[in-house]
Design an enzyme around this catalytic site. Structure first.
Site, PDB file in Angstrom:
ATOM      1  N   GLY A 133       1.283   3.579  -3.285  1.00  0.00           N
ATOM      2  CA  GLY A 133       0.331   4.617  -3.668  1.00  0.00           C
ATOM      3  C   GLY A 133      -0.169   5.472  -2.520  1.00  0.00           C
ATOM      4  CG  HIS A 134      -2.210   5.727   1.543  1.00  0.00           C
ATOM      5  ND1 HIS A 134      -1.939   5.942   2.873  1.00  0.00           N
ATOM      6  CD2 HIS A 134      -3.414   6.286   1.328  1.00  0.00           C
ATOM      7  CE1 HIS A 134      -2.945   6.575   3.438  1.00  0.00           C
ATOM      8  NE2 HIS A 134      -3.854   6.798   2.526  1.00  0.00           N
ATOM      9  CG  PHE A 135      -0.023   9.723   0.422  1.00  0.00           C
ATOM     10  CD1 PHE A 135      -1.117   9.839  -0.427  1.00  0.00           C
ATOM     11  CD2 PHE A 135      -0.245   9.749   1.795  1.00  0.00           C
ATOM     12  CE1 PHE A 135      -2.397   9.991   0.084  1.00  0.00           C
ATOM     13  CE2 PHE A 135      -1.523   9.896   2.309  1.00  0.00           C
ATOM     14  CZ  PHE A 135      -2.601  10.013   1.454  1.00  0.00           C
ATOM     15  CB  VAL A 154       0.792   7.735   5.725  1.00  0.00           C
ATOM     16  CG1 VAL A 154      -0.124   7.656   6.933  1.00  0.00           C
ATOM     17  CG2 VAL A 154       1.710   8.941   5.845  1.00  0.00           C
ATOM     18  CG  PHE A 170      -0.408  -0.278   2.515  1.00  0.00           C
ATOM     19  CD1 PHE A 170       0.283   0.681   3.229  1.00  0.00           C
ATOM     20  CD2 PHE A 170      -0.547  -1.547   3.068  1.00  0.00           C
ATOM     21  CE1 PHE A 170       0.816   0.402   4.478  1.00  0.00           C
ATOM     22  CE2 PHE A 170      -0.017  -1.834   4.314  1.00  0.00           C
ATOM     23  CZ  PHE A 170       0.671  -0.852   5.019  1.00  0.00           C
TER      24      PHE A 170
END
Length: 148
Positions: free
Chosen positions: A49-51, A56, A46
């Site tokens: 893309g986050h971020f 985070v 994750f």
């Protein structure tokens, strides 16, 4: 107090990479409380893309980690060894608050207390911490079902 390693957790939870979010159970007091650990690494999918500029952990995954921890407490409390016909679902989330970002390198420690259970519905109070800081807290309602 019972402890569980990753091999024992894999026998109880159906989750696998990339959604298994409990690495170890540090304490388990059947019918009362549980404390578990998730080691958060930059390799989590994750974070791509986050971020990209500031990785985070998504809040919903902190809640999921607490729910997986709660499931382990429920299984121990009910004396259930889940099989491929046992499914554990969220039934509700109340009062979710996110107080601190969780970043690569953090150890997320979930403490979940069983508030009550009746007719297959379990209610918990969960707190996830990094060190002494609260990262997330919520009341969770979950249910265990057997599917055909």
């Amino acid at each position: 107090m019972t402890k569980l390693d990753i091999h024992q957790i894999l026998k109880l939870l159906p989750h696998r990479y990339p959604i298994l979010l409990v690495d170890r159970v540090l304490e388990l007091d059947e019918g009362k409380r549980i404390k578990s650990l998730k080691n958060v690494t930059i390799n989590e999918p994750f974070f791509t893309g986050h971020f990209p500029h500031r990785p985070v952990m998504p809040g919903v995954l902190m809640l999921e980690a607490m729910a997986q921890t709660a499931a382990l407490l429920s299984f121990a409390t009910a004396g259930v060894v889940p099989d491929d016909k046992t499914v554990y679902y969220f039934a509700g989330i109340d009062g979710a608050r996110f107080k601190r970002p969780v970043e690569p390198g953090d150890q997320l420690v979930m403490e979940v207390e069983l508030l009550r259970h009746k007719a297959g519905i379990y209610k918990f109070k969960g707190v996830a911490r990094v060190g002494e800081d609260i990262a997330c807290e919520a009341e969770l309602m979950c249910t265990m079902r057997t599917i055909a």
